[in-house]
Design an enzyme around this catalytic site. Sequence first.
Site, short mmCIF file in Angstrom:
data_model
loop_
_atom_site.label_atom_id
_atom_site.label_comp_id
_atom_site.label_asym_id
_atom_site.label_seq_id
_atom_site.Cartn_x
_atom_site.Cartn_y
_atom_site.Cartn_z
N ARG A 220 44.97 30.85 39.12
CA ARG A 220 44.41 31.22 37.82
C ARG A 220 42.99 30.67 37.79
O ARG A 220 42.75 29.57 38.32
CB ARG A 220 45.21 30.59 36.67
CG ARG A 220 46.56 31.22 36.41
CD ARG A 220 46.42 32.61 35.78
NE ARG A 220 47.70 33.22 35.50
CZ ARG A 220 48.34 34.09 36.29
NH1 ARG A 220 47.80 34.43 37.46
NH2 ARG A 220 49.48 34.62 35.93
N GLU A 249 39.11 37.50 32.22
CA GLU A 249 39.32 38.74 32.99
C GLU A 249 39.36 39.92 32.04
O GLU A 249 39.98 39.81 30.98
CB GLU A 249 40.64 38.64 33.78
CG GLU A 249 40.56 37.57 34.85
CD GLU A 249 41.84 37.46 35.68
OE1 GLU A 249 42.75 38.30 35.51
OE2 GLU A 249 41.94 36.54 36.49
N HIS A 268 41.91 40.63 40.47
CA HIS A 268 43.28 40.15 40.23
C HIS A 268 44.32 41.11 40.82
O HIS A 268 45.20 41.61 40.12
CB HIS A 268 43.52 39.96 38.71
CG HIS A 268 44.67 39.05 38.40
ND1 HIS A 268 44.66 38.14 37.39
CD2 HIS A 268 45.89 38.92 38.98
CE1 HIS A 268 45.81 37.49 37.34
NE2 HIS A 268 46.58 37.95 38.30
#
Length: 305
Positions: A220, A249, A268
Amino acid sequence: MYHTDRRYAELVDVPKRGVDVRIAATPGEAAGAIADAEILYAWKFPPQLYARAGRLAWLQVMGAGVDWALVPELPPGVVITRAPGVFGPWMAEYVIGWCSWVTQRVEEYRQAQRQRRWLDHVLPDRLAGKTMAIVGLGDIGRDIARVARGLGMRVLGVSRRGRPVREAARMYKVGGMARAMAQADFVVLLLPLTTETRGIVGADQLGAMKPTAWLVNIARGAVVNEAALLDVLEHRRIAGAVLDVFDNEPLPPHHPLWRMDNVVVTPHISGPSTPDAIAPVFNDNLSRFLAGRPLRHVVDRRQGY
Ligand code: OXD
């Protein structure tokens, strides 16, 4: 089921009687269904709706991380389960792929090709003999470690308890993170995001890395202190970073990480969730839940993973 991909629901082994499957793809649809739900099979369920989830007993997370599920709004009795075995193989290919991108000097040869230059005085490097430190070595990390070892890399691991695992030559407790990182050519971050791990990779840990080492963050964004990361990258105190996860994000367009030539930004995608891969894990637990048997892969809510 809460997801925009209806296939998650299509692959549920629904027994002939006694289970009613409701599909929600938006918070509005979920708001109408959650009050009756005992089971929630979801990705990033809107936390404000848990207040209505009075009957909820079990939440199966579609995804590797459970930080979005472990919110204060989640009623205390709800059991959360993970999906181990699904993400490790994807993430192992991602990590080894980008490590090879470094050692095979992909950028240099492609650049030379664009200029029609025959770059035969530059040789690729080997992964064999290099050291990889996996910070947060759990089941996903073990999959990555196995592949790395298969290529002749030396693997060090960092975990909460530092318990030895077969795949790592040496394990360190969290307090030894900087020592592990100092030896590595590639540092892979895989820590779950919890109150203890937020910002845990800071100036001291990044500063311990070799100037030739690469950081690969597939955990993360928030486990790394972003100011410290920008500092080591900007001043080239490490060779570079491959980043799949970020504090915010999507990474905002003005963010400095976009323009750094020693940074790779991916959106991601290192461990995608697919309905086909998660369905067997969910269906196995569904049959257990319906039979009143204990569920598998239960998250420890106190530890946060
Ligand atoms: C995650 C995922 O949890 O992509 O980050 O599954």
